[in-house]
Design a protein around this motif. Structure first.
Motif, PDB file in Angstrom:
ATOM      1  N   PHE A 305       0.955  -1.435   0.009  1.00 49.19           N
ATOM      2  CA  PHE A 305       0.134  -0.193  -0.141  1.00 49.19           C
ATOM      3  C   PHE A 305       1.106   1.344  -0.314  1.00 49.19           C
ATOM      4  O   PHE A 305       1.513   1.487   0.803  1.00 49.19           O
ATOM      5  CB  PHE A 305      -0.779   0.064   1.317  1.00 49.19           C
ATOM      6  N   TYR A 306       0.927   1.978  -1.074  1.00 48.88           N
ATOM      7  CA  TYR A 306       1.948   3.077  -1.161  1.00 48.88           C
ATOM      8  C   TYR A 306       0.958   4.268  -1.255  1.00 48.88           C
ATOM      9  O   TYR A 306      -0.005   4.548  -2.265  1.00 48.88           O
ATOM     10  CB  TYR A 306       2.537   2.960  -2.643  1.00 48.88           C
ATOM     11  N   CYS A 307       1.111   5.380  -0.241  1.00 51.99           N
ATOM     12  CA  CYS A 307       0.403   6.483  -0.096  1.00 51.99           C
ATOM     13  C   CYS A 307       1.476   7.736  -0.454  1.00 51.99           C
ATOM     14  O   CYS A 307       2.361   8.062   0.040  1.00 51.99           O
ATOM     15  CB  CYS A 307       0.300   6.709   1.274  1.00 51.99           C
ATOM     16  N   ASP A 308       1.160   8.045  -1.591  1.00 54.02           N
ATOM     17  CA  ASP A 308       2.016   8.910  -2.414  1.00 54.02           C
ATOM     18  C   ASP A 308       1.646  10.332  -2.530  1.00 54.02           C
ATOM     19  O   ASP A 308       0.409  10.731  -3.203  1.00 54.02           O
ATOM     20  CB  ASP A 308       2.503   8.476  -4.072  1.00 54.02           C
ATOM     21  N   PRO A 309       2.017  11.487  -2.004  1.00 49.51           N
ATOM     22  CA  PRO A 309       1.504  12.785  -2.153  1.00 49.51           C
ATOM     23  C   PRO A 309       1.518  13.420  -3.687  1.00 49.51           C
ATOM     24  O   PRO A 309       2.516  13.091  -4.498  1.00 49.51           O
ATOM     25  CB  PRO A 309       2.604  13.747  -1.330  1.00 49.51           C
ATOM     26  N   ALA A 310       0.376  13.706  -4.275  1.00 51.50           N
ATOM     27  CA  ALA A 310       0.205  14.004  -5.543  1.00 51.50           C
ATOM     28  C   ALA A 310       0.657  15.507  -5.758  1.00 51.50           C
ATOM     29  O   ALA A 310      -0.163  16.101  -6.447  1.00 51.50           O
ATOM     30  CB  ALA A 310      -1.326  13.537  -5.893  1.00 51.50           C
ATOM     31  N   THR A 311       1.942  15.890  -5.134  1.00 54.92           N
ATOM     32  CA  THR A 311       2.335  17.246  -5.313  1.00 54.92           C
ATOM     33  C   THR A 311       3.340  17.381  -6.425  1.00 54.92           C
ATOM     34  O   THR A 311       3.661  18.457  -6.685  1.00 54.92           O
ATOM     35  CB  THR A 311       2.728  17.728  -3.912  1.00 54.92           C
ATOM     36  N   ASP A 312       3.859  16.272  -6.924  1.00 56.61           N
ATOM     37  CA  ASP A 312       4.704  16.274  -8.024  1.00 56.61           C
ATOM     38  C   ASP A 312       4.454  14.967  -8.785  1.00 56.61           C
ATOM     39  O   ASP A 312       3.604  14.386  -8.763  1.00 56.61           O
ATOM     40  CB  ASP A 312       5.995  16.309  -7.421  1.00 56.61           C
ATOM     41  N   ASN A 313       5.256  14.843  -9.871  1.00 54.88           N
ATOM     42  CA  ASN A 313       5.319  13.641 -10.802  1.00 54.88           C
ATOM     43  C   ASN A 313       6.177  12.522 -10.352  1.00 54.88           C
ATOM     44  O   ASN A 313       6.308  11.592 -10.998  1.00 54.88           O
ATOM     45  CB  ASN A 313       5.651  14.041 -12.237  1.00 54.88           C
ATOM     46  N   ALA A 314       6.707  12.574  -9.121  1.00 54.20           N
ATOM     47  CA  ALA A 314       7.420  11.731  -8.672  1.00 54.20           C
ATOM     48  C   ALA A 314       7.045  11.083  -7.836  1.00 54.20           C
ATOM     49  O   ALA A 314       5.937  11.352  -6.984  1.00 54.20           O
ATOM     50  CB  ALA A 314       8.901  12.419  -8.163  1.00 54.20           C
ATOM     51  N   ASP A 315       7.627   9.692  -7.383  1.00 55.27           N
ATOM     52  CA  ASP A 315       7.008   8.777  -6.206  1.00 55.27           C
ATOM     53  C   ASP A 315       7.916   8.696  -5.343  1.00 55.27           C
ATOM     54  O   ASP A 315       7.867   7.682  -4.362  1.00 55.27           O
ATOM     55  CB  ASP A 315       6.552   7.551  -6.696  1.00 55.27           C
ATOM     56  N   TYR A 316       9.002   9.306  -4.823  1.00 54.43           N
ATOM     57  CA  TYR A 316       9.924   9.001  -4.052  1.00 54.43           C
ATOM     58  C   TYR A 316       9.542   9.299  -2.410  1.00 54.43           C
ATOM     59  O   TYR A 316      10.073   8.710  -1.555  1.00 54.43           O
ATOM     60  CB  TYR A 316      11.272  10.121  -4.042  1.00 54.43           C
ATOM     61  N   ASP A 317       8.569  10.224  -2.484  1.00 54.30           N
ATOM     62  CA  ASP A 317       7.999  10.372  -0.966  1.00 54.30           C
ATOM     63  C   ASP A 317       6.752   9.549  -0.773  1.00 54.30           C
ATOM     64  O   ASP A 317       6.121   9.760   0.270  1.00 54.30           O
ATOM     65  CB  ASP A 317       7.720  11.822  -0.808  1.00 54.30           C
ATOM     66  N   ALA A 318       6.452   8.232  -1.286  1.00 55.63           N
ATOM     67  CA  ALA A 318       5.275   7.650  -1.000  1.00 55.63           C
ATOM     68  C   ALA A 318       5.759   6.665  -0.048  1.00 55.63           C
ATOM     69  O   ALA A 318       6.593   5.860   0.117  1.00 55.63           O
ATOM     70  CB  ALA A 318       5.008   6.496  -2.433  1.00 55.63           C
TER      71      ALA A 318
END
Length: 519
Positions: A305-318
């Motif tokens: 379960f990956y919760c990724d802030p949708a504030t950019d186009n990257a997923d490093y902070d999921a």
């Protein structure tokens, strides 16, 4: 292919102390290599599948000094690191398998001479060219290929200004090599030590991608633990070998089924089909709770379960969680919001990764958002109206075999597509649907096509007679591949509705939708 040699290495450490201005100066440690003596290696592995390690040499650069020793020590160091966290999370004494000469502590490295200079294999676009030549080598030497996973290293003269592939690409991954890339320099308070962390950590990070891992970030509570620290698949490529770095449980759940790690299967990556039957989401007692059921033709043992802030186009902070599935193909997870780094008023994408035993991963995405530091759930099952008597009675265009009627067929794998094969149409596109009788409607559910041409901005019009129309407002759909909902400002009664599509997420002229429902 280059024959491997045993390099006799003389490590000379010179310390010159001078009392100039009250300061001492340490001279750089140099590794000198004597003329190599040819030697044979006895590579072996208990595993059927092993990571292919390729050293790809462009025509204008030489193999970096002592590469076999250095890369062997790096990969054995990384192998032990991966094993540590697989054991810690209960997945067993597993890590990525390699062909190794255990006595000499050397990993099998395949040296391949490239056809062109380094400039022909740049960071942008060079990966495909390297893969083409590596695949040619394996086709000519099939016994040399031990799995579907390949790490490719390219030597560089100047590692401060490299322009070679350094990323994951499917089951291939790329890194670079330079003379002082050596685990012996870990922890050294110097540029050489910092570079060792950066490039060896980067190698193991990209190797993670080559072993099927997405990015993810450590939880808030993990960041301060001496046993955890920074997730390798987040920013761990800048901390590995220097400060605490680790693999998350969600990463290890994926590795558990990877071809070069797993002990479950003989056949891997043979495709898988999965459908979610139900999904329930709620926010209770400071936790985001999720549960559901699914059907699949290939067994699943774990979910990520990956919760990724949708504030950019990257997923490093999921931030991620993992949970085993129930015997009835059920799942549940409880995610404390105290573990989220970003709250406030932050939009999120929740990605569910279903890990099949054959190594395949089925992925589904949902959206939610934090509002004033608390999650607002924007997905989950709705009581959708029966569509058995509904019809699409008008549309702007459709493509052969991608009919407008597909938005009502209940099959997520079919979709309507605007005409594209000839006389392609442009926005706005529209679909008009007759529900056969007047219904009370609180909102709409949309399923985007799983792929390209996702619709972004829409307007919803409703009517009781297909003549007089009323706008219910303008809305923005989600760029995700799971069912999501739009709530109307008030309940409305109508028989007909028209979806006017005004733009796409990709900015192109085409449109596609898989399903439209009402609740």
């Amino acid at each position: 292919m280059k024959t491997l040699y045993l390099s006799i290495t003389v490590c000379c450490v010179f310390f010159m102390l001078s009392l100039v201005g009250g300061c001492s100066e340490e001279k750089s440690q140099e590794i000198e290599e004597l003329s190599p003596e040819e030697v044979s290696y006895n590579y072996s592995s208990v595993a059927k599948y092993n990571l292919n390690v390729v050293y790809f040499i462009p025509t204008d650069v030489k193999e970096r000094k002592d590469s076999h020793r250095r890369l062997s020590e790096i990969l054995l160091h990384g192998q032990a690191f991966y094993r540590k966290y697989m054991k810690e999370y209960g997945f067993g004494d597993k890590t990525f398998n390699m062909l190794v000469d255990q006595e000499k502590e050397r990993v099998k490295v395949i040296y391949i001479q490239g056809k062109y200079p380094t400039a022909n294999y740049p960071y942008e676009g060079g990966g495909a060219k390297v893969i083409e030549e590596v695949d040619e080598y394996f086709e000519a030497n099939p016994d040399e290929k031990s799995s579907d996973h390949t790490l490719i290293l390219t030597p560089v003269e100047d590692h401060d200004n490299p322009d070679v592939p350094f990323y994951g690409w499917g089951r291939y991954c790329f890194a670079l090599d330079y003379t002082e890339m050596d685990v012996r320099f870990f922890g050294e308070d110097s540029k050489r030590g910092n570079d060792a962390t950066k490039y060896i950590g980067g190698l193991l990070h990209e190797l993670g991608h080559g072993l099927n891992l997405p990015h993810n970030k450590e939880k808030v509570s993990e960041a301060s633990l001496s046993s955890k620290g920074t997730s390798l698949m987040g920013s761990g490529n800048y901390t590995y070998g220097k400060t605490p770095t680790f693999l998350t449980e969600a990463s290890c759940a994926i590795l558990n089924n990877c071809q070069v790690v797993s002990d479950f299967e003989d056949l891997f990556y043979t495709s898988a089909t999965l459908t979610i039957n139900s999904i329930l989401a709620s926010y209770e007692d400071g936790k985001l709770k999720l549960s559901g059921t699914f059907n699949t033709d290939k067994d699943v043992n774990y979910l990520g379960f990956y919760c990724d802030p949708a504030t950019d186009n990257a997923d490093y902070d999921a931030v991620s969680w993992a949970s085993p599935v129930g015997t009835d193909n059920s799942f549940e997870v409880s995610m404390p919001i105290s573990e989220f780094h970003q709250k406030g008023n932050t939009p999120y994408v929740l990605r569910l990764l279903f890990n099949h035993l054959n190594g395949e991963i089925s992925k589904f995405s949902y959206s939610f958002a934090f509002k004033n530091d608390e999650p607002v759930i924007e997905f989950g099952d709705k009581e959708n109206l029966d569509r058995s008597k509904w019809q699409v009675i008008e549309f702007s265009s459709e493509e052969n075999n991608e009919f407008a009627s597909h938005v009502l067929d209940g099959d997520a794998n079919t979709f309507w597509h605007s005409r594209w094969s000839s006389n392609a149409t442009s926005y706005p596109h529209y679909l008009t649907i007759d529900m056969n009788e007047i219904h009370k409607v609180s909102g709409f559910s949309f399923l985007q096509r799983d792929g390209m041409r996702k619709v972004k901005d829409i307007e919803i019009l409703v009517s009781s007679d297909n003549s007089q129309w009323k706008s219910m407002g303008n809305f923005q759909l989600k760029e995700i591949n799971t069912l999501h909902h739009i709530n109307l400002s008030h309940e409305a009664e109508f028989r007909y509705f028209k979806i006017i599509m005004n733009s796409a997420f990709d900015g192109k002229q085409f449109a596609a939708l898989a399903e439209i429902m009402c609740f």
